[in-house]
Design an enzyme around this catalytic site. Structure first.
Site, short mmCIF file in Angstrom:
data_model
loop_
_atom_site.label_atom_id
_atom_site.label_comp_id
_atom_site.label_asym_id
_atom_site.label_seq_id
_atom_site.Cartn_x
_atom_site.Cartn_y
_atom_site.Cartn_z
N ASP A 48 0.83 -1.21 0.00
CA ASP A 48 0.00 0.00 0.00
C ASP A 48 0.86 1.26 0.00
OD1 ASP A 48 -2.24 -1.56 0.02
OD2 ASP A 48 -2.76 -1.19 2.11
N THR A 49 1.98 1.21 0.71
CA THR A 49 2.89 2.35 0.73
C THR A 49 3.45 2.62 -0.66
OG1 THR A 49 3.51 1.93 3.03
CG2 THR A 49 5.02 3.28 1.72
N VAL A 50 3.82 1.56 -1.36
CA VAL A 50 4.34 1.71 -2.72
C VAL A 50 3.26 2.28 -3.63
CG1 VAL A 50 5.23 0.46 -4.73
CG2 VAL A 50 6.03 -0.14 -2.44
N THR A 51 2.02 1.83 -3.46
CA THR A 51 0.90 2.35 -4.25
C THR A 51 0.74 3.85 -4.04
OG1 THR A 51 -0.26 0.24 -4.08
CG2 THR A 51 -1.57 2.14 -4.68
N ASP A 85 3.14 0.36 -10.22
CA ASP A 85 1.94 -0.42 -10.53
C ASP A 85 2.25 -1.91 -10.62
OD1 ASP A 85 -0.83 -0.48 -11.13
OD2 ASP A 85 -0.33 -0.86 -13.23
N ASP A 88 4.11 -3.02 -6.55
CA ASP A 88 3.26 -3.32 -5.40
C ASP A 88 2.50 -4.63 -5.60
OD1 ASP A 88 1.42 -2.47 -7.26
OD2 ASP A 88 0.59 -0.85 -6.06
N GLY A 89 2.10 -4.92 -6.85
CA GLY A 89 1.45 -6.20 -7.11
C GLY A 89 2.40 -7.37 -6.91
N ASP A 110 -5.55 4.74 -9.27
CA ASP A 110 -5.38 4.76 -10.72
C ASP A 110 -6.16 5.91 -11.34
OD1 ASP A 110 -3.66 2.63 -10.83
OD2 ASP A 110 -5.14 1.18 -11.51
#
Length: 244
Positions: A48-51, A85, A88-89, A110
């Protein structure tokens, strides 16, 4: 901006070309980014942080550089953060996490990132770019992109498969726009005429988004009619059985 595919729950089947491109592109970037994702996990960074950081970077790149006409450097910054994108996945898969919250956050941010990109174009053409028509086209790209995404989400929320991807989806909108913007930025380095790539790309995205919106609306209308007819037939059959 990229939880595992299983959490996204896409129901529509893409075209063969899109499916193959997506398959091989994702396989390549998965191999490249897996070590970096593992490094972030070891440092205690959450997907979530990376997002959130990725979205913030895209928004900053779009709204700081694009309104000033710095399309090359803006696109460089956006492209670097767009890779979040996939990161994080990748992290979520390594951690074995596939949450509804992650999918919701990913999809919501997004939309924020897309709005910033086309909003940056609109600000440029409303200001130093001095072109009201292209400003309007940029705003249309922004709005139509949001509506195209909404039609699919709303259709699925009422139980319909929305089994169509359409001519121009989010990936196509971003690739066409960002590539054109990055190349148009070379005008400041003395490359003549290349600045017209961005207006051409915006018109392509605008028309493609309109076609996609129509495709999805028509599909939802057809699927809704079929679902209503099937429900009516079931109710009629149940009524007949109850009367016996």
């Amino acid at each position: 901006m990229g939880q595992p595919a299983t959490s996204r729950g896409r129901a529509a089947t893409p075209t063969v070309g899109k499916a193959m491109l997506n398959k091989y592109a994702r396989a390549f970037f998965t191999r490249v980014l897996t070590p970096f994702a593992a490094f972030l996990i070891r440092r205690g960074v959450s997907p979530d942080t990376v997002t959130l950081i990725g979205t913030a970077g895209v928004v900053a790149g779009a709204l700081v550089f694009y309104p000033r006409g710095e399309f090359f450097w803006g696109t460089v910054v956006i492209t670097l953060f767009v890779f979040s994108d996939l990161v994080d996945g990748n992290m979520a898969r390594q951690l074995g996490r596939s949450s509804r919250w992650g999918a919701f956050l990913d999809s919501t941010l997004d939309r924020v990132a897309d709005g910033a990109v086309f909003g940056g174009f609109a600000l440029w053409y409303a200001g130093d770019g001095d072109n009201n028509v292209l400003c309007a086209v940029s705003i249309f790209c922004l709005a139509s992109g949001q509506v195209v995404s909404y039609t699919k989400a709303r259709g699925e929320s009422i139980g319909l498969p929305v089994a169509v991807n359409g001519l121009v989806e989010r990936a196509e909108r971003l690739v066409v726009s960002l590539v054109a913007a990055g190349l148009a930025g070379f005008h400041k380095f003395g490359v003549p005429g290349i600045q017209w790539l961005l207006p051409i790309a915006l018109w392509i995205v605008a028309v493609g988004s309109l076609v996609t919106l129509v495709q999805r609306v028509v599909t939802v209308r057809r699927e809704a009619a079929e679902a209503d007819a099937a429900a009516g037939h079931r109710n009629q059959s149940q009524g007949s059985e109850a009367a016996k």
